[in-house]
Design a protein around this motif. Structure first.
Motif, PDB file in Angstrom:
ATOM      1  N   ASP A  73      36.303   0.212  12.977  1.00  0.00           N
ATOM      2  CA  ASP A  73      35.926   0.287  14.394  1.00  0.00           C
ATOM      3  C   ASP A  73      36.166   1.670  14.994  1.00  0.00           C
ATOM      4  O   ASP A  73      35.775   1.933  16.124  1.00  0.00           O
ATOM      5  CB  ASP A  73      36.682  -0.759  15.209  1.00  0.00           C
ATOM      6  N   ILE A  76      31.582   5.626  13.287  1.00  0.00           N
ATOM      7  CA  ILE A  76      30.195   5.172  13.178  1.00  0.00           C
ATOM      8  C   ILE A  76      29.701   5.624  11.809  1.00  0.00           C
ATOM      9  O   ILE A  76      29.777   6.810  11.477  1.00  0.00           O
ATOM     10  CB  ILE A  76      29.329   5.753  14.299  1.00  0.00           C
ATOM     11  N   ASP A  80      25.758   1.525   9.517  1.00  0.00           N
ATOM     12  CA  ASP A  80      26.000   0.611  10.642  1.00  0.00           C
ATOM     13  C   ASP A  80      24.678   0.159  11.262  1.00  0.00           C
ATOM     14  O   ASP A  80      23.746   0.948  11.411  1.00  0.00           O
ATOM     15  CB  ASP A  80      26.845   1.286  11.731  1.00  0.00           C
ATOM     16  N   ASP A  84      26.191  -2.902  15.534  1.00  0.00           N
ATOM     17  CA  ASP A  84      27.528  -2.371  15.251  1.00  0.00           C
ATOM     18  C   ASP A  84      27.791  -1.097  16.053  1.00  0.00           C
ATOM     19  O   ASP A  84      28.869  -0.928  16.636  1.00  0.00           O
ATOM     20  CB  ASP A  84      27.690  -2.063  13.764  1.00  0.00           C
ATOM     21  N   LYS A  88      30.701  -0.652  18.884  1.00  0.00           N
ATOM     22  CA  LYS A  88      31.736   0.364  18.727  1.00  0.00           C
ATOM     23  C   LYS A  88      31.762   1.320  19.916  1.00  0.00           C
ATOM     24  O   LYS A  88      32.839   1.699  20.396  1.00  0.00           O
ATOM     25  CB  LYS A  88      31.520   1.145  17.428  1.00  0.00           C
TER      26      LYS A  88
END
Length: 109
Positions: A73, A76, A80, A84, A88
């Motif tokens: 988390d 990036i 992803d 996602d 994040k």
């Protein structure tokens, strides 16, 4: 001593023309370039990879100087999903009216 060797092996295995890593990995990139000069190790003629070093990208969570794979988390990743990345970014440390130490501002830069 094995880890830098494995990182250099990645450069050669992938046939990378450009090594794009953070400044903290610059020594590994230089090692890969120097290895190309060693005739006893490098039997095929290849161009040295270009080194494109960049500053560290901070982690998305408070107090992280750089992204970490150990906490998914906080970073990036290329793989992803859109969902996602959105999740994040929404959870990222982003104090209002603060530029320094703000990972969201660093990403925009």
């Amino acid at each position: 001593i094995m880890y830098p060797c494995m990182q250099c092996a990645d450069v050669f295995y992938l046939g990378a023309d450009i090594c794009q890593l953070g400044m903290d990995q610059r020594k590994v990139n230089v090692l890969a370039r120097e290895f190309m000069d060693r005739k006893e190790f490098c039997h095929e003629k290849r161009e040295k990879p270009i080194i494109a070093s960049h500053g560290m990208v901070p982690g998305l969570l408070e107090g992280q100087e750089k992204m970490s794979k150990s906490n998914p988390d906080s970073a990036i990743f290329m793989e992803d999903s859109v969902e996602d990345v959105s999740r994040k970014i929404k959870k990222a440390f982003c104090p209002p009216n603060q530029v320094e130490g703000n990972p969201c501002v660093a990403y925009v830069r």
